[in-house]
Enzyme design. Structure first.
Site, PDB file in Angstrom:
ATOM      1  N   ASN A  68       0.822  -1.220   0.000  1.00  0.00           N
ATOM      2  CA  ASN A  68       0.000   0.000   0.000  1.00  0.00           C
ATOM      3  C   ASN A  68       0.853   1.265   0.000  1.00  0.00           C
ATOM      4  OD1 ASN A  68       1.015   0.035   2.568  1.00  0.00           O
ATOM      5  ND2 ASN A  68      -0.966   0.108   3.611  1.00  0.00           N
ATOM      6  N   ASP A  69       2.167   1.140  -0.283  1.00  0.00           N
ATOM      7  CA  ASP A  69       3.120   2.244  -0.430  1.00  0.00           C
ATOM      8  C   ASP A  69       3.631   2.790   0.895  1.00  0.00           C
ATOM      9  OD1 ASP A  69       4.619   3.704  -2.362  1.00  0.00           O
ATOM     10  OD2 ASP A  69       3.445   5.502  -1.923  1.00  0.00           O
ATOM     11  N   ASP A  77      21.283  39.027   0.777  1.00  0.00           N
ATOM     12  CA  ASP A  77      20.229  39.813   1.422  1.00  0.00           C
ATOM     13  C   ASP A  77      20.699  40.234   2.801  1.00  0.00           C
ATOM     14  OD1 ASP A  77      19.642  37.630   3.300  1.00  0.00           O
ATOM     15  OD2 ASP A  77      18.721  36.652   1.580  1.00  0.00           O
ATOM     16  N   LYS A 120      17.360  42.852  -1.036  1.00  0.00           N
ATOM     17  CA  LYS A 120      16.528  41.884  -1.773  1.00  0.00           C
ATOM     18  C   LYS A 120      15.075  41.951  -1.348  1.00  0.00           C
ATOM     19  CE  LYS A 120      16.390  37.398  -0.805  1.00  0.00           C
ATOM     20  NZ  LYS A 120      16.774  35.984  -0.676  1.00  0.00           N
TER      21      LYS A 120
END
Length: 317
Positions: free
Chosen positions: A37-38, A169, A192
């Site tokens: 089922n993953d 920044d 920035k």
């Protein structure tokens, strides 16, 4: 070294192996499997009972898979009666989700920190978090390392008499200033404004870069949009040379290729906190190892010694 067990998830096993080499301990095996089922299942295949357990797992692509894997590793170690569980997380990708800057958004950095603690983490060892407040998202002790010394050792090989360290920044300006002091350079920063994850504007560079050898320093480079925008502003100031440096070289969506194609960029320097596929590397890329720093921090944590003292002692290069 006795009573220690180091396990690695599937995100960056080579780094975990290098850390173990410096520690002089074996890397304990982990089995990761998937149900029909993953759903993931993790088994730690070495004794954990009353041992000091270190789980090495940076959160890199696919981030959600590696996060769940890490949570399952924590739970497995707790269920196996580990004496203490320390998450060694060289890159914490959710650290970028560190503030509520728009209505009805989640603060993922805090949520994921809570998940790790709920899964059993009793301590976290991290490297260059995106912002200082992320440290406080964890309700357990956090040892926060940085890669300034590794980067400084590399750049000291060059003539730094005309060097200027530039932060993209103002938020990273303090880190850039600390690095500049280490190598005896000047410092500058970009003004920035971010409009989207991959769309930024840098209106000016604060500081003198004319005729200087510029080292652009950031905590991580993902798509590279900020760096490319900054390069445009720097070129307008008539600099002499450009080198790029960061701790986490994520280089998403072909960023490394785009940056390497800039003819005036002489070098791109990062550490190995995240894996960079060999086929994506370019001749301008230089990868520095942070395994010795992580290993020494692990050793100090295990022995109850000061980790902050790492930043006060000279490291041989």
């Amino acid at each position: 070294m006795r009573d220690i067990a180091v396990f690695s998830g599937s995100a960056h096993p080579r780094l975990a192996a290098d850390v173990c080499t410096h520690l002089g301990v074996p890397l304990s095996p982990v089995r990761v499997s998937r149900f029909a089922n993953d759903c993931l299942e993790v088994q730690l295949q070495a004794n954990c009972r009353e041992r000091d357990v270190f789980l090495v797992q940076p959160l890199v692509t696919p981030v959600q898979e590696h996060l769940v894997e890490l949570l399952l590793m924590c739970d497995a170690a707790r269920g196996a009666s580990a004496g203490r569980i320390t998450v060694v997380m060289p890159h914490y990708s959710y650290a970028r989700s560190d503030k509520k800057d728009a209505p009805r958004i989640s603060i993922g950095g805090r949520l994921v920190a809570d998940l790790m603690v709920a899964a059993g983490a009793g301590r976290v060892l991290a490297m260059t978090l995106h912002s200082p407040q992320v440290h406080g998202f964890f309700s357990v002790p956090v040892d926060h390392l940085h890669a300034r010394r590794e980067l400084a050792a590399h750049f000291r090989k060059y003539d730094l008499s005309r060097a200027t360290v530039v932060s993209p920044d103002l938020g990273n300006a303090k880190e850039a200033a600390a690095f500049a002091r280490m190598i005896g350079a000047q410092v500058a920063a970009g003004a920035k404004q971010r409009y989207a994850d991959d769309r930024v504007s840098i209106s000016a560079v604060i500081g003198d870069v004319a005729g200087r050898d510029v080292i652009v320093l950031d905590d991580e480079i993902a798509k590279g949009s900020t760096v490319l925008e900054l390069l445009e502003r720097l070129r307008e100031s008539g600099l002499r040379s450009i080198r790029l440096a960061c701790t986490h070289g994520l280089f998403a969506a072909g960023a490394l290729k785009r940056l390497s194609e800039q003819p005036d960029v002489l070098e791109i320097v990062c550490t190995d906190t995240v894996p960079i596929p060999v086929e994506e590397r370019t001749g301008k890329l230089k990868i520095l190892s942070i395994a010795p720093a992580l290993a020494e921090a692990v050793r100090r944590i295990h022995n109850g010694e000061s980790v902050s003292a790492l930043f006060d002692e000279p490291r041989s290069v």
